[in-house]
Design a protein around this motif. Structure first.
Motif, short mmCIF file in Angstrom:
data_model
loop_
_atom_site.label_atom_id
_atom_site.label_comp_id
_atom_site.label_asym_id
_atom_site.label_seq_id
_atom_site.Cartn_x
_atom_site.Cartn_y
_atom_site.Cartn_z
N GLY A 1 -28.61 -119.00 -48.06
CA GLY A 1 -27.01 -119.13 -47.80
C GLY A 1 -26.46 -117.43 -47.83
N GLY A 2 -28.31 -115.76 -47.39
CA GLY A 2 -27.59 -115.18 -47.26
C GLY A 2 -26.76 -114.85 -45.78
N LEU B 1 -25.82 -118.31 -56.49
CA LEU B 1 -25.30 -117.04 -57.41
C LEU B 1 -23.65 -116.43 -55.83
N GLN B 2 -22.51 -116.56 -56.89
CA GLN B 2 -21.15 -116.68 -56.26
C GLN B 2 -20.71 -115.01 -55.82
N MET B 3 -20.64 -115.01 -54.88
CA MET B 3 -21.12 -113.18 -55.10
C MET B 3 -19.49 -112.88 -54.38
N ASN B 4 -18.85 -112.20 -54.96
CA ASN B 4 -16.88 -112.31 -54.37
C ASN B 4 -16.90 -109.71 -54.70
N SER B 5 -16.23 -110.04 -53.49
CA SER B 5 -15.49 -108.95 -53.64
C SER B 5 -16.51 -107.72 -52.97
N LEU B 6 -17.57 -108.22 -52.48
CA LEU B 6 -18.85 -107.29 -51.71
C LEU B 6 -18.92 -106.39 -51.24
N LYS B 7 -19.85 -105.13 -51.65
CA LYS B 7 -19.71 -104.15 -51.13
C LYS B 7 -21.15 -103.41 -50.79
N PRO B 8 -20.67 -102.68 -50.02
CA PRO B 8 -22.07 -102.23 -48.78
C PRO B 8 -23.49 -101.91 -49.69
N GLN C 1 -31.60 -112.27 -46.56
CA GLN C 1 -31.16 -111.16 -46.40
C GLN C 1 -29.30 -111.28 -47.16
N VAL C 2 -28.78 -110.40 -47.66
CA VAL C 2 -27.67 -109.98 -47.58
C VAL C 2 -27.32 -108.54 -47.12
N THR C 3 -26.84 -108.41 -45.49
CA THR C 3 -25.88 -107.75 -45.52
C THR C 3 -24.24 -107.48 -45.22
N LEU D 1 -25.21 -117.74 -52.71
CA LEU D 1 -26.72 -117.98 -52.85
C LEU D 1 -26.87 -119.57 -53.22
N SER D 2 -28.27 -120.08 -52.64
CA SER D 2 -28.56 -121.27 -53.61
C SER D 2 -30.17 -121.14 -53.56
#
Length: 116
Positions: free
Chosen positions: A8-9, A82-89, A111-113, A20-21
């Motif tokens: 999921g990245g 893992l649900q990730m919202n409002s992502l930041k750098p 990897q999450v970018t 992400l799962s």
């Protein structure tokens, strides 16, 4: 042998979302707490979120992700998400799924970018 496998990245712009799962094979998934760690470039791994065993009522979030990330589990599918919202750098990094049992069982990471 316990083996978590993440997925999921990806690459996303700031303000976006990713989910992400992690599927875990081996072990007794429902009886163990699970966690997500993040390793940013040049930094140590830090715990981002964790969820308790069984019903997963007990959760923990790092201050930096509170209100933006949500951890959940599905014991029937041996999966933690893992649900990730409002992502930041600053959320950029390799995310690892970990079964928090014994020495800890780590996945290989995804990897999450997050771009600004």
């Amino acid at each position: 042998q316990v083996q978590p496998v993440e997925s999921g990245g990806g690459l996303v712009q700031a303000g976006g979302s990713l989910r992400l799962s992690c599927v875990v094979s081996g072990g007794i998934f429902s009886r163990n707490a699970m966690g997500w760690y993040r390793q940013a470039p040049g930094k140590e791994r830090v715990l981002v979120a964790s969820i308790g065993s069984l019903s997963g009522v007990s959760t923990y979030y790092a201050d930096s992700v509170k209100g933006r990330f949500t951890i959940s589990r599905d014991n029937g599918k041996n999966t933690v998400s893992l649900q990730m919202n409002s992502l930041k750098p600053e959320d950029t990094g390799v995310y690892y799924c970990v079964m928090l049992a014994g020495p800890g069982y780590w996945g290989q990471g995804t990897q999450v970018t997050v771009t600004s």
